[in-house]
Design a protein around this motif. Structure first.
Motif, PDB file in Angstrom:
ATOM      1  N   ALA A   1      29.557  64.856 -15.418  1.00 28.13           N
ATOM      2  CA  ALA A   1      28.754  64.995 -14.259  1.00 28.13           C
ATOM      3  C   ALA A   1      29.560  65.214 -13.300  1.00 28.13           C
ATOM      4  N   ARG A   2      30.485  65.776 -12.939  1.00 30.72           N
ATOM      5  CA  ARG A   2      31.390  66.160 -12.002  1.00 30.72           C
ATOM      6  C   ARG A   2      33.046  66.541 -12.690  1.00 30.72           C
ATOM      7  N   PRO A   3      33.481  67.888 -12.567  1.00 26.94           N
ATOM      8  CA  PRO A   3      34.325  68.563 -13.952  1.00 26.94           C
ATOM      9  C   PRO A   3      35.684  68.212 -12.468  1.00 26.94           C
ATOM     10  N   ALA A   4      35.318  67.904 -11.502  1.00 26.39           N
ATOM     11  CA  ALA A   4      36.730  67.232 -11.009  1.00 26.39           C
ATOM     12  C   ALA A   4      37.686  66.072 -11.292  1.00 26.39           C
ATOM     13  N   VAL A   5      36.575  65.052 -12.093  1.00 24.84           N
ATOM     14  CA  VAL A   5      37.134  63.814 -12.688  1.00 24.84           C
ATOM     15  C   VAL A   5      38.927  63.748 -13.249  1.00 24.84           C
ATOM     16  N   ALA A   6      38.718  65.684 -14.308  1.00 21.59           N
ATOM     17  CA  ALA A   6      39.841  65.747 -14.535  1.00 21.59           C
ATOM     18  C   ALA A   6      41.053  66.101 -13.476  1.00 21.59           C
ATOM     19  N   VAL A   7      40.929  66.471 -12.353  1.00 23.00           N
ATOM     20  CA  VAL A   7      41.742  67.334 -11.409  1.00 23.00           C
ATOM     21  C   VAL A   7      42.819  66.965 -11.897  1.00 23.00           C
ATOM     22  N   ARG A   8      43.617  65.012 -11.955  1.00 20.48           N
ATOM     23  CA  ARG A   8      44.953  65.007 -12.252  1.00 20.48           C
ATOM     24  C   ARG A   8      45.349  65.590 -13.527  1.00 20.48           C
ATOM     25  N   ALA A   9      44.601  65.636 -14.098  1.00 20.14           N
ATOM     26  CA  ALA A   9      44.481  66.506 -16.310  1.00 20.14           C
ATOM     27  C   ALA A   9      45.522  67.500 -15.234  1.00 20.14           C
ATOM     28  N   ALA A  10      44.685  68.394 -14.443  1.00 22.49           N
ATOM     29  CA  ALA A  10      44.931  70.019 -14.257  1.00 22.49           C
ATOM     30  C   ALA A  10      45.885  69.976 -14.076  1.00 22.49           C
TER      31      ALA A  10
ATOM     32  N   ASP B   1      46.873  57.387 -12.990  1.00 28.56           N
ATOM     33  CA  ASP B   1      45.787  58.439 -13.361  1.00 28.56           C
ATOM     34  C   ASP B   1      44.876  57.285 -14.053  1.00 28.56           C
ATOM     35  N   GLU B   2      43.868  56.876 -13.162  1.00 28.95           N
ATOM     36  CA  GLU B   2      43.310  55.960 -13.190  1.00 28.95           C
ATOM     37  C   GLU B   2      41.356  55.936 -14.620  1.00 28.95           C
ATOM     38  N   HIS B   3      41.544  56.943 -14.064  1.00 27.15           N
ATOM     39  CA  HIS B   3      40.355  57.364 -16.045  1.00 27.15           C
ATOM     40  C   HIS B   3      41.494  56.810 -17.530  1.00 27.15           C
ATOM     41  N   PRO B   4      40.077  56.642 -18.131  1.00 22.68           N
ATOM     42  CA  PRO B   4      40.219  55.918 -19.238  1.00 22.68           C
ATOM     43  C   PRO B   4      41.275  56.812 -20.253  1.00 22.68           C
TER      44      PRO B   4
ATOM     45  N   CYS C   1      42.506  72.430 -22.659  1.00 28.51           N
ATOM     46  CA  CYS C   1      40.957  72.529 -23.177  1.00 28.51           C
ATOM     47  C   CYS C   1      40.853  71.037 -23.974  1.00 28.51           C
ATOM     48  N   ALA C   2      41.438  70.501 -24.491  1.00 28.31           N
ATOM     49  CA  ALA C   2      41.171  69.143 -25.707  1.00 28.31           C
ATOM     50  C   ALA C   2      41.573  68.146 -24.399  1.00 28.31           C
ATOM     51  N   ILE C   3      42.425  68.273 -23.498  1.00 30.17           N
ATOM     52  CA  ILE C   3      42.617  67.004 -22.645  1.00 30.17           C
ATOM     53  C   ILE C   3      41.125  66.661 -21.660  1.00 30.17           C
ATOM     54  N   GLY C   4      40.399  68.548 -20.933  1.00 35.24           N
ATOM     55  CA  GLY C   4      39.561  68.175 -19.961  1.00 35.24           C
ATOM     56  C   GLY C   4      38.429  67.912 -21.285  1.00 35.24           C
ATOM     57  N   ALA C   5      38.146  67.785 -22.191  1.00 36.76           N
ATOM     58  CA  ALA C   5      37.107  67.554 -23.245  1.00 36.76           C
ATOM     59  C   ALA C   5      37.359  65.485 -23.056  1.00 36.76           C
ATOM     60  N   LEU C   6      37.928  65.880 -23.268  1.00 40.74           N
ATOM     61  CA  LEU C   6      38.464  64.201 -22.985  1.00 40.74           C
ATOM     62  C   LEU C   6      38.126  63.801 -21.970  1.00 40.74           C
ATOM     63  N   TYR C   7      38.434  63.795 -21.093  1.00 38.74           N
ATOM     64  CA  TYR C   7      38.298  63.600 -19.793  1.00 38.74           C
ATOM     65  C   TYR C   7      36.759  64.260 -19.114  1.00 38.74           C
ATOM     66  N   GLY C   8      35.780  64.781 -19.937  1.00 42.56           N
ATOM     67  CA  GLY C   8      34.821  64.460 -20.117  1.00 42.56           C
ATOM     68  C   GLY C   8      33.896  64.329 -20.700  1.00 42.56           C
ATOM     69  N   GLY C   9      34.487  63.169 -21.382  1.00 50.44           N
ATOM     70  CA  GLY C   9      33.375  61.205 -21.854  1.00 50.44           C
ATOM     71  C   GLY C   9      33.671  62.500 -23.760  1.00 50.44           C
ATOM     72  N   ALA C  10      34.074  63.631 -24.354  1.00 53.74           N
ATOM     73  CA  ALA C  10      33.210  63.906 -25.106  1.00 53.74           C
ATOM     74  C   ALA C  10      34.632  62.471 -26.048  1.00 53.74           C
ATOM     75  N   GLY C  11      34.187  63.369 -27.553  1.00 51.96           N
ATOM     76  CA  GLY C  11      35.210  62.752 -28.987  1.00 51.96           C
ATOM     77  C   GLY C  11      36.196  63.056 -29.529  1.00 51.96           C
ATOM     78  N   GLU C  12      37.498  62.742 -30.028  1.00 53.99           N
ATOM     79  CA  GLU C  12      38.356  62.779 -30.696  1.00 53.99           C
ATOM     80  C   GLU C  12      37.894  64.515 -31.327  1.00 53.99           C
ATOM     81  N   GLN C  13      36.819  64.437 -32.281  1.00 50.77           N
ATOM     82  CA  GLN C  13      37.105  65.503 -32.511  1.00 50.77           C
ATOM     83  C   GLN C  13      35.961  66.695 -31.875  1.00 50.77           C
ATOM     84  N   ALA C  14      35.193  66.391 -30.783  1.00 49.60           N
ATOM     85  CA  ALA C  14      34.857  67.522 -30.039  1.00 49.60           C
ATOM     86  C   ALA C  14      36.618  68.105 -28.974  1.00 49.60           C
ATOM     87  N   ALA C  15      37.098  66.941 -29.179  1.00 53.37           N
ATOM     88  CA  ALA C  15      38.523  67.655 -28.220  1.00 53.37           C
ATOM     89  C   ALA C  15      39.239  68.046 -29.376  1.00 53.37           C
ATOM     90  N   ASP C  16      39.369  67.936 -30.747  1.00 52.40           N
ATOM     91  CA  ASP C  16      40.224  69.260 -31.743  1.00 52.40           C
ATOM     92  C   ASP C  16      39.776  70.390 -31.908  1.00 52.40           C
TER      93      ASP C  16
END
Length: 350
Positions: A83-92, A148-151, A204-219
């Motif tokens: 919903a908010r890509p900036a949720v992954a800002v620390r990962a970026a 980072d407190e993100h899961p 790309c994989a880390i961004g996907a995980l922060y966006g709520g994707a599963g491991e398959q999509a991240a891979d």
């Protein structure tokens, strides 16, 4: 090329610039705050390397590169539905710190004099200071994620740590190839994937995980990043031979002068075509190549098919990347930013 193709490429370039600008607006403050937390000596080297200030600490307008990798993190998060890509800002920010840690070390290893049109950090501050600043950036990247407190942070730490090991493996192979005359194309492609593709894939994989994707999509997005990384490296290797010094900031034929086993060179050496033997002779010389010999070496790579192969292979890698992207993001419109960034890194002029 038709007018519609030209307009499409122009539009994609503008879109990519906008994506990078949006990314910088949210990532740069986190990145700067992280670097500011370093001890003074390492902070000074790091800030100079990023182009934020001069060696004496005064502000600089040198610029800090395109920052494609953090933009990929945010674009991947958005593509999978964040919903908010900036949720992954620390990962970026963490990914960009890792990238620049490798650049600091690479410049020392390769004895490069310039980066982004000014002296490299090790040339200004010394090799020891540059290496230590790079080490500090690596640790800082892991700390930024650990705090980072993100899961997804814990998984991101693991992926980024694994990526650094792979990056080191790629760098070691790259250095070892310089001492060998029998480097195969398969080995060279594996080295390029480790050295260049691994971090783009991890971003790309880390961004996907922060966006709520599963491991398959991240891979799948990891595979997408790796493929555009290989496409990027192929074009980068072409630039290393035929790039304009006014654009690259490096002397013409820099990779040939350093006898680098770049992908076009390795293809040309193994091709057994006109030009292969002459290129092998020039690479075997135990002295610096003259300007005339550098021109001959570039012509030999071209004559042996290295240039045409690298161009074609880059296009094939891009097509493969898009197939992996479709696996992870079925809605093409959701992947617009990722595609714009992929186009940016694989359609550079040289």
């Amino acid at each position: 090329m038709g007018i519609f193709a030209i307009e499409r490429e122009s539009r994609e370039g503008v879109e990519a610039i906008e994506v990078l600008a949006r990314s910088r607006a949210v990532v740069d403050p986190v990145l700067r705050a992280a670097v500011e937390s370093l001890p003074a000596a390492m902070r000074r080297v790091s800030g100079y390397h990023f182009g934020w200030w001069e060696a004496d600490g005064t502000d600089s307008t040198a610029g800090s590169g395109k920052a494609i990798r953090p933009a990929l993190v945010l674009a991947a998060a958005q593509a999978v539905g964040a919903a908010r890509p900036a949720v992954a800002v620390r990962a970026a920010a963490a990914v960009e710190l890792v990238h620049n840690f490798t650049l600091l070390h690479d410049d020392v290893i390769d004895r490069d004099d310039t980066r982004r049109h000014r002296p490299t950090a090790w040339r200004v501050f010394g090799a020891t200071e540059a290496i230590l600043a790079g080490d500090a950036m690596h640790s800082l990247a892991l700390r930024v994620l650990a705090e980072d407190e993100h899961p997804a942070a814990a998984v991101a730490v693991r992926r980024l740590a694994d990526c650094v090991v792979e990056l080191c493996e790629g760098q070691q192979a790259d250095c070892a190839f310089e001492r060998r005359d029998d480097v195969s194309l398969a080995e060279c492609l594996a080295m390029a994937e480790a050295k260049t593709g691994a971090l783009l894939g991890a971003a790309c994989a880390i961004g996907a995980l922060y966006g709520g994707a599963g491991e398959q999509a991240a891979d799948a997005l990891d595979a997408f990043g790796r493929e555009i990384g290989l496409a990027f490296q192929l074009i980068d290797d072409l630039i290393g031979i035929w790039g304009d010094p006014a654009v690259t900031g490096k002397p013409v034929g820099a990779d040939l002068a350093a006898r680098k086993k770049s992908l076009p060179v390795v293809f040309a050496l193994a091709a057994d075509r006109p030009g292969s033997a002459r290129l092998a002779e020039l690479y075997a010389l135990d002295r610096p190549l003259t300007a005339t010999e550098l021109h001959e070496a570039a012509a030999a790579v071209d004559q042996a098919g290295g240039r045409a192969w690298a161009q074609s292979e880059s296009c094939e890698r891009m097509a493969s990347a898009i197939a992996h992207l479709a696996d992870a993001v079925p809605d093409p419109s959701a992947a617009d930013d990722l595609l714009a960034l992929a186009e940016l890194v694989t359609r550079r002029a040289y």
